[in-house]
Enzyme design. Structure first.
Site, PDB file in Angstrom:
ATOM      1  N   TYR A 105       0.845  -1.195   0.000  1.00  0.00           N
ATOM      2  CA  TYR A 105       0.000   0.000   0.000  1.00  0.00           C
ATOM      3  C   TYR A 105       0.882   1.248   0.000  1.00  0.00           C
ATOM      4  O   TYR A 105       2.015   1.219   0.508  1.00  0.00           O
ATOM      5  CB  TYR A 105      -0.871   0.034   1.262  1.00  0.00           C
ATOM      6  N   TYR A 128      -2.156 -10.726  -0.256  1.00  0.00           N
ATOM      7  CA  TYR A 128      -0.862 -10.282   0.291  1.00  0.00           C
ATOM      8  C   TYR A 128      -0.730 -10.676   1.751  1.00  0.00           C
ATOM      9  O   TYR A 128      -1.719 -11.000   2.425  1.00  0.00           O
ATOM     10  CB  TYR A 128      -0.683  -8.761   0.135  1.00  0.00           C
ATOM     11  N   ARG A 151      -4.006 -12.204   3.333  1.00  0.00           N
ATOM     12  CA  ARG A 151      -5.349 -11.715   3.045  1.00  0.00           C
ATOM     13  C   ARG A 151      -5.690 -12.044   1.595  1.00  0.00           C
ATOM     14  O   ARG A 151      -4.822 -11.985   0.727  1.00  0.00           O
ATOM     15  CB  ARG A 151      -5.414 -10.185   3.211  1.00  0.00           C
ATOM     16  N   HIS A 162      -8.373  -8.101  -2.621  1.00  0.00           N
ATOM     17  CA  HIS A 162      -9.534  -7.251  -2.342  1.00  0.00           C
ATOM     18  C   HIS A 162      -9.243  -5.795  -2.652  1.00  0.00           C
ATOM     19  O   HIS A 162      -8.074  -5.386  -2.742  1.00  0.00           O
ATOM     20  CB  HIS A 162      -9.940  -7.371  -0.861  1.00  0.00           C
ATOM     21  N   HIS A 185     -10.594  -1.891  -1.198  1.00  0.00           N
ATOM     22  CA  HIS A 185     -11.318  -1.243  -0.094  1.00  0.00           C
ATOM     23  C   HIS A 185     -12.230  -0.124  -0.618  1.00  0.00           C
ATOM     24  O   HIS A 185     -11.838   0.625  -1.523  1.00  0.00           O
ATOM     25  CB  HIS A 185     -10.336  -0.573   0.867  1.00  0.00           C
TER      26      HIS A 185
END
Ligand code: BEZ
Ligand code: FE
Length: 294
Positions: free
Chosen positions: A157, A191, A212, A215, A217
């Site tokens: 991120y 990730y 995870r 996805h 967000h």
């Protein structure tokens, strides 16, 4: 005051914390004392174990700052973040369910037009996410701001990268008059959560999968409606069943259809194959909200 014994210590501590000036703080603290004491009794906590726990908490604080929040990560892997979401967002079964915020949201993303590409040249398979934002009656909601963020194909991120001065894989989209939206990005990948801190150290001493599933967000905070913080998960991606932060929900798993080069959902054309996910977000009005248990 009575002198302390193993038998009366809990009552003495509860009585002391019951003097909190706010009734809610008194409730929170007396219950916390009761549960902590019950835990210590149940496991027969040793002094070495308590010292190790204090050391772990200290390390967790040390690695936390305004970019890295190891305590949130700890709450996530313990399932506590998801429990708090569940308790506080008891939406109608017809509304889109909420899930964890996670530690990587950044405020103040730039605005993006319908179909604008928030990946801006970052390598990955092109992905369009389209659909509508509706209320519980199925009425499309215009002018709804959708705050969207995700990791890159390496699972990183923007908040994890030092010295980034431009928004990376995050943007604010807005629904059109007919409630439709179109996000252009790259396909997210599953990730690992950050494993180089005290939370990772603890998790690595278990058989817990620390990944995870893929996805994206979404945060939608529209006036008059319950704030919705959620994800869309890619159908078929690894780790859906074992999400380390307990975030996956059936209703949020979406097919990413494979499409050939050519016309694409923003009304233009694309010269490479792409993925297309379709999803309608359904918001619950504030008046219909169940809210936390009282
Ligand atoms: C996330 O999805 O960004 C996330 C959530 C909880 C812990 C780590 C990452
Ligand atoms: Fe994430």
């Amino acid at each position: 005051m009575a002198f302390v014994t193993e038998d009366n210590i809990t009552d003495l501590a509860v009585k002391r914390w019951a003097t909190a000036h706010s009734p809610r703080l008194a409730e929170l603290m007396t219950s916390l004392v009761r549960h902590l004491h019950a835990y210590a009794r149940e496991v027969g906590l040793t002094e070495q174990e308590w010292a190790a726990a204090v050391e772990w908490l200290t390390a967790t604080g040390r690695v936390s700052d305004d970019k890295r929040q190891e305590f949130i990560l700890a709450s996530d892997v313990l399932g506590l973040s998801t429990l708090v979401v569940q308790l506080n967002h008891r939406f109608s079964p017809d509304a889109t369910p909420a899930t964890v915020l996670g530690p990587f949201h950044i405020d103040g993303s730039p605005t993006a037009a319908f179909g604008a590409d928030m990946s801006d040249g970052i390598p990955g398979t092109p992905l369009f996410v389209t659909g509508r934002v509706l209320d519980l009656d199925g009425t499309p909601l215009p002018d709804v701001v959708m705050d969207v963020w995700q990791a890159d194909a390496d699972g990183t991120y923007e908040a994890q990268l030092p010295e980034i001065d431009e928004a990376r894989l995050r943007a604010l989209y807005r629904t059109r008059a007919d409630g439709t939206y179109c996000v252009r990005t790259i396909a997210p990948r599953g990730y690992a959560i950050p494993m180089d801190g005290p939370v990772g150290d603890l998790v690595s001493r278990t058989d817990i999968s620390y990944f995870r599933p893929a996805h994206i967000h979404f945060l939608i905070d529209h006036p008059g409606y319950e704030k919705l913080i959620t994800h869309l998960f890619r159908q078929g991606s690894a780790f859906l069943d074992t999400d380390v932060v307990f975030g996956t929900k059936d209703e949020l798993i979406v097919r990413f259809a494979e499409e050939p080069a050519g016309p694409c959902p923003d009304g233009g054309t694309i010269d490479e194959p792409y993925l297309h996910a379709e999803f309608d977000f359904v918001l619950q009005s504030r008046d219909d909200a169940g809210g936390p248990r009282s």
